[in-house]
Enzyme design. Structure first.
Site, PDB file in Angstrom:
ATOM      1  N   ASP A  20      -8.994   1.538 -16.910  1.00 59.97           N
ATOM      2  CA  ASP A  20      -9.302   0.865 -18.569  1.00 59.97           C
ATOM      3  C   ASP A  20     -10.638   0.822 -18.668  1.00 59.97           C
ATOM      4  OD1 ASP A  20      -6.905   2.508 -18.601  1.00 59.97           O
ATOM      5  OD2 ASP A  20      -5.564   0.690 -19.808  1.00 59.97           O
TER       6      ASP A  20
ATOM      7  N   LYS B 195     -13.754   4.840 -18.000  1.00 62.32           N
ATOM      8  CA  LYS B 195     -14.080   5.947 -16.214  1.00 62.32           C
ATOM      9  C   LYS B 195     -13.886   7.479 -16.860  1.00 62.32           C
ATOM     10  CE  LYS B 195     -10.572   4.600 -13.905  1.00 62.32           C
ATOM     11  NZ  LYS B 195     -10.085   3.187 -14.658  1.00 62.32           N
TER      12      LYS B 195
ATOM     13  N   GLY C 280      -4.737   6.786 -17.191  1.00 62.90           N
ATOM     14  CA  GLY C 280      -4.765   8.161 -18.556  1.00 62.90           C
ATOM     15  C   GLY C 280      -6.506   7.618 -19.201  1.00 62.90           C
ATOM     16  N   HIS C 281      -7.488   8.844 -18.848  1.00 72.81           N
ATOM     17  CA  HIS C 281      -8.870   8.731 -18.981  1.00 72.81           C
ATOM     18  C   HIS C 281      -8.967   9.854 -20.429  1.00 72.81           C
ATOM     19  CE1 HIS C 281      -9.184   8.044 -14.508  1.00 72.81           C
ATOM     20  NE2 HIS C 281      -8.451   7.153 -14.759  1.00 72.81           N
TER      21      HIS C 281
ATOM     22  N   GLN D 168      -7.307   4.450 -12.698  1.00 76.64           N
ATOM     23  CA  GLN D 168      -7.245   2.550 -11.778  1.00 76.64           C
ATOM     24  C   GLN D 168      -8.335   1.731 -12.005  1.00 76.64           C
ATOM     25  OE1 GLN D 168      -4.459   4.743  -9.909  1.00 76.64           O
ATOM     26  NE2 GLN D 168      -3.682   4.731 -12.134  1.00 76.64           N
TER      27      GLN D 168
HETATM   28  P1  GDP Z   1      -9.733   5.002 -18.333  1.00 74.28           P
HETATM   29  O1  GDP Z   1      -8.650   4.661 -18.401  1.00 74.28           O
HETATM   30  O2  GDP Z   1     -11.495   3.878 -17.468  1.00 74.28           O
HETATM   31  O3  GDP Z   1     -10.628   6.375 -18.315  1.00 74.28           O
HETATM   32  O4  GDP Z   1     -10.524   4.249 -19.838  1.00 74.28           O
HETATM   33  P2  GDP Z   1      -9.583   4.848 -21.251  1.00 74.28           P
HETATM   34  O5  GDP Z   1      -9.551   5.592 -21.500  1.00 74.28           O
HETATM   35  O6  GDP Z   1      -8.062   4.566 -20.491  1.00 74.28           O
HETATM   36  O7  GDP Z   1     -10.213   3.583 -22.146  1.00 74.28           O
HETATM   37  C1  GDP Z   1     -11.308   4.014 -22.496  1.00 74.28           C
HETATM   38  C2  GDP Z   1     -11.268   2.980 -24.159  1.00 74.28           C
HETATM   39  O8  GDP Z   1     -12.457   3.492 -24.811  1.00 74.28           O
HETATM   40  C3  GDP Z   1     -11.165   5.111 -24.635  1.00 74.28           C
HETATM   41  O9  GDP Z   1     -10.591   4.918 -25.404  1.00 74.28           O
HETATM   42  C4  GDP Z   1     -12.411   5.724 -24.653  1.00 74.28           C
HETATM   43  O10 GDP Z   1     -12.943   6.358 -25.410  1.00 74.28           O
HETATM   44  C5  GDP Z   1     -13.070   4.473 -25.248  1.00 74.28           C
HETATM   45  N1  GDP Z   1     -14.793   4.344 -24.488  1.00 74.28           N
HETATM   46  C6  GDP Z   1     -15.306   4.385 -23.629  1.00 74.28           C
HETATM   47  N2  GDP Z   1     -17.015   4.137 -24.102  1.00 74.28           N
HETATM   48  C7  GDP Z   1     -16.929   3.110 -24.724  1.00 74.28           C
HETATM   49  C8  GDP Z   1     -17.796   2.962 -25.488  1.00 74.28           C
HETATM   50  O11 GDP Z   1     -19.035   2.357 -24.462  1.00 74.28           O
HETATM   51  N3  GDP Z   1     -17.915   1.835 -26.589  1.00 74.28           N
HETATM   52  C9  GDP Z   1     -16.269   1.771 -27.183  1.00 74.28           C
HETATM   53  N4  GDP Z   1     -16.289   1.725 -28.805  1.00 74.28           N
HETATM   54  N5  GDP Z   1     -14.893   2.838 -27.552  1.00 74.28           N
HETATM   55  C10 GDP Z   1     -15.826   3.677 -25.092  1.00 74.28           C
HETATM   56  P1  IMO Z   2      -6.358   3.848 -15.787  1.00 72.00           P
HETATM   57  O1  IMO Z   2      -6.462   5.206 -14.689  1.00 72.00           O
HETATM   58  C1  IMO Z   2      -4.468   0.256 -16.419  1.00 72.00           C
HETATM   59  C2  IMO Z   2      -1.516  -0.632 -14.162  1.00 72.00           C
HETATM   60  C3  IMO Z   2       0.123  -0.221 -15.101  1.00 72.00           C
HETATM   61  C4  IMO Z   2       0.929  -2.454 -14.065  1.00 72.00           C
HETATM   62  C5  IMO Z   2       0.233  -1.333 -12.858  1.00 72.00           C
HETATM   63  C6  IMO Z   2       1.359  -0.586 -12.375  1.00 72.00           C
HETATM   64  O2  IMO Z   2      -6.722   4.483 -17.150  1.00 72.00           O
HETATM   65  O3  IMO Z   2      -7.740   3.059 -15.611  1.00 72.00           O
HETATM   66  P2  IMO Z   2       1.915   1.850 -12.612  1.00 72.00           P
HETATM   67  O4  IMO Z   2       2.414   2.551 -12.956  1.00 72.00           O
HETATM   68  O5  IMO Z   2       0.827   1.872 -11.010  1.00 72.00           O
HETATM   69  O6  IMO Z   2       2.614   1.509 -10.825  1.00 72.00           O
HETATM   70  O7  IMO Z   2       2.112   0.326 -12.340  1.00 72.00           O
HETATM   71  O8  IMO Z   2      -0.560  -1.287 -12.910  1.00 72.00           O
HETATM   72  N1  IMO Z   2      -1.824   0.231 -14.214  1.00 72.00           N
HETATM   73  C7  IMO Z   2      -2.647   0.483 -15.010  1.00 72.00           C
HETATM   74  N2  IMO Z   2      -3.634  -0.095 -15.771  1.00 72.00           N
HETATM   75  N3  IMO Z   2      -5.491   1.542 -15.703  1.00 72.00           N
HETATM   76  C8  IMO Z   2      -4.668   2.661 -14.864  1.00 72.00           C
HETATM   77  O9  IMO Z   2      -5.401   3.509 -14.996  1.00 72.00           O
HETATM   78  C9  IMO Z   2      -3.108   2.370 -14.404  1.00 72.00           C
HETATM   79  N4  IMO Z   2      -2.557   2.710 -13.542  1.00 72.00           N
HETATM   80  C10 IMO Z   2      -1.763   2.122 -13.893  1.00 72.00           C
HETATM   81  O10 IMO Z   2      -0.237  -0.680 -16.131  1.00 72.00           O
HETATM   82  O11 IMO Z   2       0.257  -3.120 -14.622  1.00 72.00           O
HETATM   83 MG    MG Z   3      -7.140   4.377 -18.628  1.00 73.61          MG
END
Ligand code: GDP
Ligand code: IMO
Ligand code: MG
Length: 432
Positions: free
Chosen positions: A13, A16, A40-41, A228
């Site tokens: 999270d 990415k 979840g991207h 991840q």
């Molecule tokens: P990922 O799993 O690495 O793709 O990250 P996620 O999408 O799960 O979580 C990142 C969150 O931060 C999302 O809600 C994005 O919209 C948000 N985000 C990404 N870059 C920025 C930033 O520079 N500033 C803020 N405020 N939010 C951001």
């Molecule tokens: P993205 O790509 C954050 C965490 C789960 C748990 C552990 C094992 O959005 O960054 P799993 O379901 O993979 O067996 O869970 O890994 N986890 C993540 N945490 N971002 C993710 O993906 C994750 N995918 C798995 O919360 O701690």
């Molecule tokens: Mg994510």
């Protein structure tokens, strides 16, 4: 060399999705190579929030081809629903050749989720806080050579039924006898596949590895999108509180079937602070007001499960560890805007483990949970930075925060993100 690997350097999270979407403006191909619908991207396309679990984050660019390679766990139910949502939201997937799915990717079905979730609640198991998406059970099937691969879905109905029946005999034994849950119906599972494969057949690709190889040979620009984060790596993360795949950069090669010679850069997507979802040690976690501030300002809840993300300060020993195990060449620093209104910002620079100061990351969970962070406190910049477009225009305190990260890691911060949108991005060098 025209391949760039993009990975998360923390516990996932990091942002990415946004980063890969922004990078994709220049990419010919974007490849997802590990993980599955546990990811979840989040992307922000013209003010609209889009969450992708399986489809690569380049899908909203007209000239980018997206590939799901053989290292991925294909949750076919989620995949079909994601394809439908994207098709309904515009002209993004009107040509099926924009999305290619490896025939040898591992399929996950409902019973993988049932097993994953049953284990999480079983009293004799360590609760890991998984996403419940069946990732562990599906990778286990692959390792034990029992998995259904994507091409298996397209065999004749009788053969498919036979394969499913074999798989279910073992799974249902566990589901019913060990976990005391309702068995999974063979008929329902078969019918579900027969329905879903009608949509999925358009995206089949026999050999994505060859396609990626050819693209790289022709100097096409290829992004490898990790899911991840490094500290969730099965071998190199905070075991057992990790995911079931390798999340480090080397996994891009294995998961997509190419050699290391094509890789130009390894870019680590790094949040300006730290978050973690699920169980496991997290030494720089903040409780109380500070944690609540990061959680609220950063909107830190899971894009896949909706769970609150635990929040804390940036951990430099962890980042240096990520640099080492991934061969990180560049950093993209995300969510700098979230720190904007803090008076002071603590950054962990070392650890105290049983009275000894250590600067190497104590990655083993038993050690990490005993380690106490040592902080350096930096002044905050206390002004909105979300519209700034150049590094030089950032307040001095924000520049100093970035410089500290560069000095400690010895890696340049090449991109700074100051908001969720594509526009809220500061570049310091060219991508490819
Ligand atoms: P990922 O799993 O690495 O793709 O990250 P996620 O999408 O799960 O979580 C990142 C969150 O931060 C999302 O809600 C994005 O919209 C948000 N985000 C990404 N870059 C920025 C930033 O520079 N500033 C803020 N405020 N939010 C951001
Ligand atoms: P993205 O790509 C954050 C965490 C789960 C748990 C552990 C094992 O959005 O960054 P799993 O379901 O993979 O067996 O869970 O890994 N986890 C993540 N945490 N971002 C993710 O993906 C994750 N995918 C798995 O919360 O701690
Ligand atoms: Mg994510």
């Amino acid at each position: 060399m025209s391949g760039i690997i993009v990975i998360g350097s923390q516990w996932g999270d990091e942002g990415k999705g946004k980063a890969v979407d922004v990078f994709s403006a220049e990419a010919d191909y974007v490849v997802r190579y590990q993980g599955g619908s546990n990811a979840g991207h989040t992307l922000n396309i013209k003010g609209q929030k889009k969450v992708l679990h399986l489809i690569p984050s380049g899908i909203f660019h007209q000239n980018t081809t997206c590939i799901i390679s053989s290292g991925v766990i294909l949750d076919i139910e989620t995949l079909v629903s994601e394809i439908k949502t994207i098709k309904e939201s515009g002209n993004y997937l009107n040509n099926p050749s924009k999305l290619l799915i490896s025939d040898s990717a591992t399929v996950s079905l409902h019973y993988h989720k049932v097993l994953d979730q049953a284990r999480e609640t079983a009293s004799n198991n360590t609760k890991l806080g998984t996403t419940g998406k069946g990732i562990g059970p599906a990778y286990e099937d692959r390792a034990s050579r029992k998995a259904l691969l994507f091409y298996d879905l397209f065999t004749d109905e009788e053969t498919l039924k036979e394969k499913l029946s074999k798989a279910l005999s073992e799974k249902n034994f566990l589901i019913e006898n060990l976990y005391k849950k309702k068995p999974i119906s063979l008929k329902d599972t078969l019918n579900q596949i027969l329905t879903l494969r009608e949509e999925l057949k358009h995206y089949r690709c026999q050999d994505t590895a060859f396609l990626i190889y050819k693209a790289l040979k022709e100097n096409k620009k290829v992004l490898f999108e990790g899911a991840q984060g490094s500290l969730l790596d099965l071998f190199h993360g905070t075991y057992p509180y990790v995911t079931s795949s390798n999340t480090v950069s080397g996994s891009a090669l294995i998961g997509s079937g190419i050699g290391p010679g094509f890789i130009k850069k390894v870019i680590a997507i790094t949040k300006a602070y730290t978050t973690r979802v699920g169980e496991g040690p997290f030494p720089t976690e903040c409780s109380g007001e500070e944690g609540a501030f990061l959680q609220k300002t950063g909107e830190e809840w899971g894009a896949t499960t909706g769970r609150m993300r635990r929040c804390g300060w940036l951990d430099l020993p962890a980042l240096k560890y990520a640099v080492r195990i991934n061969g990180i060449t560049h950093l993209a620093l995300m969510k700098m805007d979230v720190l904007s209104h803090l008076k002071e910002i603590p950054v962990c620079t070392a650890y105290n483990l049983n009275g000894k100061i250590i600067s190497d990351y104590p990655v083993h969970s038993s050690k990490l949970s005993l380690s106490k962070p040592i902080y350096k406190t930096l002044p905050g910049w206390q002004q909105d930075i979300s519209n700034i477009k150049k590094f030089e225009d950032l307040p001095t305190a924000a520049q100093d925060y970035i410089k500290l990260i560069q000095e400690e890691t010895n890696v340049p911060v090449d991109m700074i993100s100051v908001g969720p949108s594509r526009e809220a991005t500061i570049w310091r060098s060219q991508l490819f």
